[in-house]
Scaffold this motif. Structure first.
Motif, PDB file in Angstrom:
ATOM      1  N   HIS A 118       0.800  -1.223   0.000  1.00  0.00           N
ATOM      2  CA  HIS A 118       0.000   0.000   0.000  1.00  0.00           C
ATOM      3  C   HIS A 118       0.838   1.279   0.000  1.00  0.00           C
ATOM      4  O   HIS A 118       0.270   2.371  -0.114  1.00  0.00           O
TER       5      HIS A 118
ATOM      6  N   PRO B 204      -6.128   1.380   4.265  1.00  0.00           N
ATOM      7  CA  PRO B 204      -7.099   0.366   3.826  1.00  0.00           C
ATOM      8  C   PRO B 204      -7.596  -0.427   5.030  1.00  0.00           C
ATOM      9  O   PRO B 204      -7.088  -1.512   5.333  1.00  0.00           O
TER      10      PRO B 204
ATOM     11  N   ARG C 124     -10.280  -2.229   6.014  1.00  0.00           N
ATOM     12  CA  ARG C 124     -10.772  -3.609   5.953  1.00  0.00           C
ATOM     13  C   ARG C 124      -9.631  -4.583   5.693  1.00  0.00           C
ATOM     14  O   ARG C 124      -9.557  -5.661   6.307  1.00  0.00           O
ATOM     15  N   SER C 125      -8.728  -4.219   4.799  1.00  0.00           N
ATOM     16  CA  SER C 125      -7.597  -5.090   4.488  1.00  0.00           C
ATOM     17  C   SER C 125      -6.691  -5.275   5.696  1.00  0.00           C
ATOM     18  O   SER C 125      -6.260  -6.397   6.005  1.00  0.00           O
TER      19      SER C 125
ATOM     20  N   THR D 144      -8.532  -7.366   8.521  1.00  0.00           N
ATOM     21  CA  THR D 144      -8.623  -8.774   8.135  1.00  0.00           C
ATOM     22  C   THR D 144      -7.266  -9.451   8.240  1.00  0.00           C
ATOM     23  O   THR D 144      -7.147 -10.569   8.757  1.00  0.00           O
ATOM     24  N   ALA D 145      -6.212  -8.763   7.779  1.00  0.00           N
ATOM     25  CA  ALA D 145      -4.868  -9.346   7.807  1.00  0.00           C
ATOM     26  C   ALA D 145      -4.387  -9.551   9.243  1.00  0.00           C
ATOM     27  O   ALA D 145      -3.814 -10.602   9.569  1.00  0.00           O
TER      28      ALA D 145
END
Length: 366
Positions: free
Chosen positions: A47, A226, A228-229, A232-233
């Motif tokens: 990113h 980011p 959500r990314s 989740t990660a």
């Protein structure tokens, strides 16, 4: 270096607090370093943002004060697994993160302050019970706090090792091979008491005091992370490392500004290099987990807790300031704080859960 040295003792203390033996605690420290280091490198390269990843320092404080759950360390590992799944679900289902974010700031920070208070009392207690060992450490910490603030806790840790070496020669013991950290997997057990008493408050504290502030830091410096990314990660990484003692991997909050601020690089587009470098350093530091644990076993447990308490004093101060900032709801925030600090436990449910329940109930009543 600041992130690792300021709280790795607390991580080991927290894991031992819920029943881990030395090898299991070292395994947890190793996997946390590898997980958050690898994640920081990957997210930074992908990113091109200074996305700093850390373990949950308040979460470690929670573990240190939670006590060994019914079912022992296996039940605690089951709670780590549930926490990882909740963090993953938060990234996949934004509604859940909205619910956590809806918890009033005063209650969330009051809960955090109550969890931290017992550990922050440890330096005072150590100074009275072990003055010959603790007072020199406190002097170094105070001087560095005045002249080189970010190195205050690492300096106190070095001072502790020096004092111990002078008073009692340090012996790491064993062979070089025995000091290498190893992954020790534990079969989890799911118990309601551990899920409610460890997993839920660990998830809430991690979201409220790590992930949400971490996002705020990045936005403050002009980034659009980011979300959500990242959530989740970090949730998947926590889930993957839970069996080896990885209790929570999340966005950095306390040290996030070191990589995201202008001190890292004048050009905002180049600061991602700082978080990637930090991630690589965490991986290297994780390989020293066996040596770190061996050094700390030379110190009386009260001194190890005292170093952790010194590291958490700034966090306690900011949490109390945020909890009491608004007059509206202040009584509920104070109630949350005192119940969490009391350490009470009933029906297998620990103080953090009762504190949040009591604070919410009083706030609704008022």
């Amino acid at each position: 270096m600041v992130g690792f040295s300021s709280s790795f003792a607390l991580v080991l203390t927290g894991l031992r607090g819920v029943g881990a033996d030395r090898d299991q605690a070292v395994s947890g420290l190793l996997l946390l370093c590898l997980g958050m280091g690898g994640l920081a490198v990957w997210l930074g390269l992908r990113h091109r943002q200074p996305i700093s990843i850390a373990w949950s320092t308040p979460g470690a404080a929670l573990l240190a004060s939670a006590g060994i759950p019914a079912g022992g360390y296996r039940a605690a590992v089951g709670a780590f697994l549930v926490c990882g799944l909740l963090l993953t679900l938060t990234g996949l289902w934004p509604r859940l993160s909205s619910l956590v974010a809806a918890i009033p700031t005063g209650l969330a920070t009051g809960l955090l302050a109550g969890v931290l208070l017992p550990l922050c009392l440890a330096p005072v207690q150590a100074a009275f019970h072990l003055p010959g060992l603790m007072l020199p450490v406190l002097a170094v910490w105070a001087l560095l706090l005045r002249w080189a603030r970010r190195w205050a806790t690492p300096g106190a840790l070095v001072a502790l090792l020096v004092v111990l070496a002078v008073r009692t020669p340090l012996h790491l013991g064993g062979t070089a091979d025995s000091l290498l950290p190893r992954v020790t997997l534990t079969t989890p057990t799911l118990t309601w008491s551990a899920v409610i008493g460890i997993a839920v408050p660990l998830y809430v504290i991690t979201m409220a005091s790590q992930n949400i502030p971490g996002i705020a830091v990045l936005r403050h410096f002009g980034y659009d992370p980011p979300i959500r990314s990242v959530l989740t990660a970090t949730g998947l990484t926590t889930t993957a490392t839970a069996l080896g003692g990885g209790y929570a991997v999340n966005l950095a909050a306390i040290t996030a500004a070191l990589c995201a601020g202008p001190d890292a690089h004048p050009d905002r587009g180049r600061r991602w290099i700082a978080s990637v470098t930090a991630g690589a350093c965490y991986i290297l530091l994780g390989l020293t987990a066996g040596v770190s644990a061996a050094l700390l076993t030379q110190a009386p447990p009260q001194l190890v807790e005292a170093i952790a308490g010194l590291a958490l004093l700034p966090t306690l101060g900011s949490a109390l300031a945020a909890a009491l900032a608004e007059e509206k709801g202040r009584e509920a925030a104070v109630l949350t704080f005192v119940v969490a600090a009391s350490g009470v436990s009933a029906y297998g449910v620990g103080a953090p859960v009762w504190a949040l329940a009591a604070g919410l109930a009083l706030r609704l009543l008022m």
